[in-house]
Design a protein around this motif. Structure first.
Motif, mmCIF file in Angstrom:
data_model
loop_
_atom_site.group_PDB
_atom_site.id
_atom_site.type_symbol
_atom_site.label_atom_id
_atom_site.label_comp_id
_atom_site.label_asym_id
_atom_site.label_seq_id
_atom_site.Cartn_x
_atom_site.Cartn_y
_atom_site.Cartn_z
ATOM 1 N N LEU A 54 125.820 -9.072 59.896
ATOM 2 C CA LEU A 54 126.659 -8.575 61.203
ATOM 3 C C LEU A 54 125.951 -6.924 61.399
ATOM 4 O O LEU A 54 125.030 -6.792 62.866
ATOM 5 C CB LEU A 54 127.566 -9.133 61.884
ATOM 6 C CG LEU A 54 127.763 -8.809 63.290
ATOM 7 C CD1 LEU A 54 128.179 -10.075 63.726
ATOM 8 C CD2 LEU A 54 128.639 -7.479 63.882
ATOM 9 N N ASN A 55 126.143 -6.435 60.551
ATOM 10 C CA ASN A 55 126.205 -5.033 61.045
ATOM 11 C C ASN A 55 124.271 -4.767 60.734
ATOM 12 O O ASN A 55 124.082 -3.821 61.928
ATOM 13 C CB ASN A 55 126.878 -4.423 60.350
ATOM 14 C CG ASN A 55 128.026 -3.791 60.911
ATOM 15 O OD1 ASN A 55 128.813 -4.666 61.542
ATOM 16 N ND2 ASN A 55 129.028 -3.647 59.244
ATOM 17 N N ALA A 58 123.224 -4.752 64.540
ATOM 18 C CA ALA A 58 123.694 -4.300 65.087
ATOM 19 C C ALA A 58 122.769 -3.298 64.880
ATOM 20 O O ALA A 58 122.868 -2.716 66.509
ATOM 21 C CB ALA A 58 125.578 -4.171 65.047
ATOM 22 N N PRO A 78 121.202 0.681 65.976
ATOM 23 C CA PRO A 78 121.906 0.367 67.778
ATOM 24 C C PRO A 78 121.162 0.499 69.315
ATOM 25 O O PRO A 78 120.072 1.401 68.914
ATOM 26 C CB PRO A 78 122.975 1.569 67.591
ATOM 27 C CG PRO A 78 122.874 2.209 66.642
ATOM 28 C CD PRO A 78 121.842 2.204 65.841
ATOM 29 N N ARG A 82 121.527 -5.360 72.116
ATOM 30 C CA ARG A 82 122.637 -6.054 70.943
ATOM 31 C C ARG A 82 124.182 -5.599 71.875
ATOM 32 O O ARG A 82 124.614 -4.568 71.087
ATOM 33 C CB ARG A 82 122.583 -5.752 69.772
ATOM 34 C CG ARG A 82 121.142 -6.529 69.210
ATOM 35 C CD ARG A 82 120.703 -6.215 68.296
ATOM 36 N NE ARG A 82 120.819 -4.896 67.367
ATOM 37 C CZ ARG A 82 119.716 -3.870 68.066
ATOM 38 N NH1 ARG A 82 118.449 -4.336 68.220
ATOM 39 N NH2 ARG A 82 119.607 -2.918 67.763
ATOM 40 N N VAL A 84 127.974 -5.923 70.747
ATOM 41 C CA VAL A 84 128.603 -6.211 69.146
ATOM 42 C C VAL A 84 130.651 -6.137 70.202
ATOM 43 O O VAL A 84 131.120 -5.187 71.172
ATOM 44 C CB VAL A 84 128.736 -4.799 68.471
ATOM 45 C CG1 VAL A 84 129.944 -5.288 67.083
ATOM 46 C CG2 VAL A 84 127.279 -5.166 68.110
ATOM 47 N N ALA A 154 130.879 -6.305 77.075
ATOM 48 C CA ALA A 154 129.825 -6.607 75.566
ATOM 49 C C ALA A 154 128.898 -8.001 76.892
ATOM 50 O O ALA A 154 127.167 -7.100 76.707
ATOM 51 C CB ALA A 154 130.047 -7.317 74.209
ATOM 52 N N LEU A 163 126.839 -10.020 69.584
ATOM 53 C CA LEU A 163 127.475 -10.287 68.300
ATOM 54 C C LEU A 163 128.802 -10.025 67.754
ATOM 55 O O LEU A 163 128.934 -8.714 68.328
ATOM 56 C CB LEU A 163 126.804 -8.825 67.161
ATOM 57 C CG LEU A 163 125.496 -8.964 66.834
ATOM 58 C CD1 LEU A 163 125.024 -7.314 66.580
ATOM 59 C CD2 LEU A 163 124.586 -10.261 66.137
ATOM 60 N N ASP A 165 132.347 -10.739 65.552
ATOM 61 C CA ASP A 165 132.430 -10.424 63.376
ATOM 62 C C ASP A 165 133.243 -10.792 64.143
ATOM 63 O O ASP A 165 134.849 -9.837 63.968
ATOM 64 C CB ASP A 165 132.527 -9.054 63.550
ATOM 65 C CG ASP A 165 132.232 -8.991 62.128
ATOM 66 O OD1 ASP A 165 133.430 -10.827 61.732
ATOM 67 O OD2 ASP A 165 132.692 -7.611 61.245
#
Length: 268
Positions: A54-55, A58, A78, A82, A84, A154, A163, A165
């Protein structure tokens, strides 16, 4: 065949060892695609590299091998394309809920007037049920309300991809369920593309169109893919009444309990 909106190609991640040499891959040869407007969840045991993937999506981490292509362009850092949402809300404590959302909106549309930024931000806070808490600071909000602000922030920048998490992992069951239903409603209304990490099998079945199952690390991979062929308008209340629900759930649990550890079953 239509090219996927997001394409992950031969992704791998290694970290330096004690002598500076790269160690064994956390995950290796990870390949999958996500269609525009699709909601994809990934499930796997701790240590398989879900958050690292995921990172990388991102743009805040980089793979050792492979590439990530979104909308025809390689992800290299970044971007406001996107959005997050992490398990920890990451709100600015000195700003109100409204100001936290406005901060992102101003970054996305620097030419907007103050009135345009406010109206846009209020709209998304109202979408997550926080129209009554616009001027409260994070210290005055419950855990669930803080996460709603993070979700509103977001969505408000209207990213090409969202995204998530484990955004509900720290919430109590009742609050978690309420926000799950709200998230599903907003995603359906906006046709947002979503990649989400979760440990909750029922959450994945409720929210996603497709679930990616990762084997255990090191050298973790996408071992199985499960398509959720249930009505898209499903809710927490209706989910348990779907004829295919228990079959899908048992497949996911069986994988996590047994097949996730069996490297001989992985595709070569």
């Amino acid at each position: 065949m239509e090219r996927p909106f997001l394409k992950i190609e031969s992704l791998g991640k290694r970290y330096p060892g004690p002598r500076g040499q790269l160690g064994e891959p956390v995950f290796d040869q990870v390949d999958f695609g996500i269609a525009r407007g699709e909601f994809v969840c990934v499930i796997g045991h701790s240590g398989c590299g879900k958050t690292t993937i995921l990172n990388i999506l991102a743009g805040i981490d980089h793979p050792t091998e492979g590439a990530v292509i979104m909308d025809g362009r390689e992800i290299a850092g970044p971007s406001l394309e996107r959005g997050v949402v992490f398990q920890a809300h990451a709100l600015l404590p000195w700003l109100t809920a409204l100001q936290n959302v406005e901060f992102g909106v101003r970054s996305r549309w620097p030419g907007h007037t103050r009135e345009q930024v406010r109206a846009h931000s209020v709209r998304y806070l109202e979408m997550v049920g926080l129209g009554h808490a616009l001027h409260k600071k994070p210290s005055e909000l419950s855990g669930g309300m803080k996460q709603r602000v993070g979700i509103a922030r977001a969505f408000a920048i209207q990213p090409k991809m969202l995204l998530l998490d484990e955004p509900f992992g720290a919430l109590d069951a009742l609050t978690r369920g309420t926000i799950q239903d709200e998230l599903r409603r907003i995603v359906q209304a906006t046709q947002q593309t979503v990649f989400m990490i979760t440990h909750d099998v029922d959450e994945a079945i409720l929210l996603s169109d497709r679930i990616l199952l990762m084997s255990t690390g090191p050298c973790a991979r996408i071992a199985e893919t499960v398509r959720i062929d249930l009505p898209r308008e499903r809710t927490r209340a209706s989910l348990h009444h779907e004829p295919r629900y228990y079959e899908i759930r048992n497949q996911l649990v069986d994988f996590l309990v047994d097949r996730a550890h069996r490297k001989e079953l992985l595709p070569s």
